[in-house]
Design an enzyme around this catalytic site. Sequence first.
Site, mmCIF file in Angstrom:
data_model
loop_
_atom_site.group_PDB
_atom_site.id
_atom_site.type_symbol
_atom_site.label_atom_id
_atom_site.label_comp_id
_atom_site.label_asym_id
_atom_site.label_seq_id
_atom_site.Cartn_x
_atom_site.Cartn_y
_atom_site.Cartn_z
ATOM 1 N N ASP A 294 -0.283 -0.046 -4.588
ATOM 2 C CA ASP A 294 -1.719 0.251 -4.620
ATOM 3 C C ASP A 294 -1.979 1.548 -3.849
ATOM 4 O OD1 ASP A 294 -4.471 0.231 -4.570
ATOM 5 O OD2 ASP A 294 -4.674 -1.732 -3.605
ATOM 6 N N LYS B 280 0.840 -1.195 0.000
ATOM 7 C CA LYS B 280 0.000 0.000 0.000
ATOM 8 C C LYS B 280 0.878 1.249 0.000
ATOM 9 C CE LYS B 280 -3.902 -1.942 -0.006
ATOM 10 N NZ LYS B 280 -4.902 -1.677 -1.037
ATOM 11 N N ASP C 86 -14.191 -7.821 -9.722
ATOM 12 C CA ASP C 86 -14.553 -7.959 -8.313
ATOM 13 C C ASP C 86 -15.903 -8.679 -8.249
ATOM 14 O OD1 ASP C 86 -14.077 -6.252 -5.388
ATOM 15 O OD2 ASP C 86 -16.037 -7.107 -5.820
ATOM 16 N N HIS D 293 -9.495 -8.709 -8.018
ATOM 17 C CA HIS D 293 -9.405 -8.154 -6.668
ATOM 18 C C HIS D 293 -10.022 -9.161 -5.714
ATOM 19 C CE1 HIS D 293 -11.345 -5.629 -3.359
ATOM 20 N NE2 HIS D 293 -10.043 -5.541 -3.147
ATOM 21 N N GLU E 297 -11.523 -2.682 -8.480
ATOM 22 C CA GLU E 297 -12.269 -3.030 -7.262
ATOM 23 C C GLU E 297 -13.406 -2.050 -6.991
ATOM 24 O OE1 GLU E 297 -8.626 -2.822 -4.768
ATOM 25 O OE2 GLU E 297 -9.853 -1.676 -3.370
ATOM 26 N N GLU F 23 -1.846 0.410 -8.748
ATOM 27 C CA GLU F 23 -3.287 0.127 -8.698
ATOM 28 C C GLU F 23 -4.052 1.356 -8.214
ATOM 29 O OE1 GLU F 23 -4.023 -3.659 -6.922
ATOM 30 O OE2 GLU F 23 -5.838 -2.964 -5.925
HETATM 31 C C1 LIG Z 1 -10.078 -1.287 2.147
HETATM 32 C C2 LIG Z 1 -9.529 -2.505 1.490
HETATM 33 O O1 LIG Z 1 -8.802 -3.264 2.409
HETATM 34 C C3 LIG Z 1 -8.632 -2.171 0.280
HETATM 35 O O2 LIG Z 1 -7.477 -1.571 0.770
HETATM 36 C C4 LIG Z 1 -8.302 -3.413 -0.504
HETATM 37 O O3 LIG Z 1 -9.449 -3.897 -1.134
HETATM 38 C C5 LIG Z 1 -7.200 -3.170 -1.498
HETATM 39 O O4 LIG Z 1 -7.421 -2.093 -2.322
HETATM 40 C C6 LIG Z 1 -6.780 -4.376 -2.286
HETATM 41 O O5 LIG Z 1 -6.429 -4.209 -3.435
HETATM 42 O O6 LIG Z 1 -6.802 -5.468 -1.730
HETATM 43 MG MG LIG Z 2 -6.648 -2.359 -4.244
#
Ligand SMILES: C[C@H](O)[C@@H](O)[C@@H](O)[C@H](O)C(=O)O
Ligand SMILES: [Mg+2]
Length: 436
Positions: A247, A219, A325, A352, A302, A273
């Site tokens: 991401d 992240k 998704d 995702h 997502e 991402e």
């Molecule tokens: C709020 C969530 O955990 C996201 O951070 C999650 O879906 C993330 O973007 C991912 O790609 O897994």
């Molecule tokens: Mg993500």
Amino acid sequence: MLHRIVDFSVRDVRFPTSAEQHGSDAMHTDPDYSAAYVVITTDSKVQGFGLTFTLGKGTDIVVCAVKALSGLVIGKFLQDIVGDFRGFYRLLSSDSQMRWLGPEKGVIHLATAAVLNAVWDLWARTEGKPLWKLLVDMDPKQIVSCIDFRYITDALTEEEALDILMKAQEDKQHREEQMLKKGYPAYTTSCAWLGYTDEQLKQLCTDAFKSGWTKFKVKVGADIEDDKRRCGLIRHMIGPQNTLMIDANQRWDVSEAISWVSELSEFRPLWIEEPTSPDDILGHAAISKALGTLGIGVASGEQCQNRVMFKQFLQAAALQFVQIDSCRLGSVNENLAVILMAHKFRVPVCPHAGGVGLCELVQHLILFDYISVSADLHNRMCEYVDHLHEHFTCPAIIEKAHYMPPKNPGYSCEMLESSVVKHQYPDGEVWRKKIA
Ligand SMILES: C[C@H](O)[C@@H](O)[C@@H](O)[C@H](O)C(=O)O
Ligand SMILES: [Mg+2]
């Protein structure tokens, strides 16, 4: 045997994941992984289980939307639904009053996903097959009959979709055997949530590496110096040959995304991402063009609302990785459309997953994609996140960083009733204690 849907329930189920920063990113700093959880029951006593994924607050709104749709489901025969699944998809997504709430986006579309996921689960259970196998064995004509092609025929016609599926019949058996033996390649996001400390990140990455993971997502997006340090740590630990993805969860404007990611290019991410708003198709195209010269692709999906948006992302060459998704789009029906469009545009699908139940669900779709559509594993992998699987009756199984095809009939989204009762919001034991 006929199956008439006679009962329908939906519950608000929340897990307090934010307490330990699981799932945290640059925009969602305290997610409580949650679900609107649907159970449909037939007069033959077979049940279908479905869900859509949420982050805590507002799950009650989705529950309310699911209830609004339930009248369109109760009393129907499963055979009639699947006999004209395109029609049933339209009935739910294009109800002449409720479509004003979308159309095909936002809360009402999440609700559509929850309901249809339960219907697909029911169908697979009545056929005694896991959902992926139901799809893989299905006549291509029946597959396309499940898809609503409205708004996408300028990119993919029904005939073209059929043609793709017919061509992929060749060697299908071989690919199915390969999947059953080796599974579908996965990557992990569990090591580097934004709220994790460097110590946690190092420990989790070391453990994951030991268990055979070779592809890691980090992240980013809140602070460039933190990002450099964290990406540097991971790249150092995994070495030059393994894969790193980043991401940003929609944190930046377009030019900011380009400059920020350029600064992180030394860590050689395969993709960035969600660099910016999930609705900004031309913005993604600009970012793709700029970062393409650095060998970095753009991934998103997502929070991509529907097949129409995906169509435009593909037409505009705005994405190099399509992240379907299972709970954002209108269930299997709409995901089939996106999988087939992605194939036509030669863009890999990398689903995702994570959240609660998303791994369980989407593994079925990506197995179908490989066996019956793409026949390709290059630059393809399915996300995996190691949270909350223990609450499912048939949790996703990972072996050597691969999803092993589920064997139980259905769509793998039945939760343990004890978990549902305990985590129901606000009356379940877990929440009563917290709220008190
Ligand atoms: C709020 C969530 O955990 C996201 O951070 C999650 O879906 C993330 O973007 C991912 O790609 O897994
Ligand atoms: Mg993500």
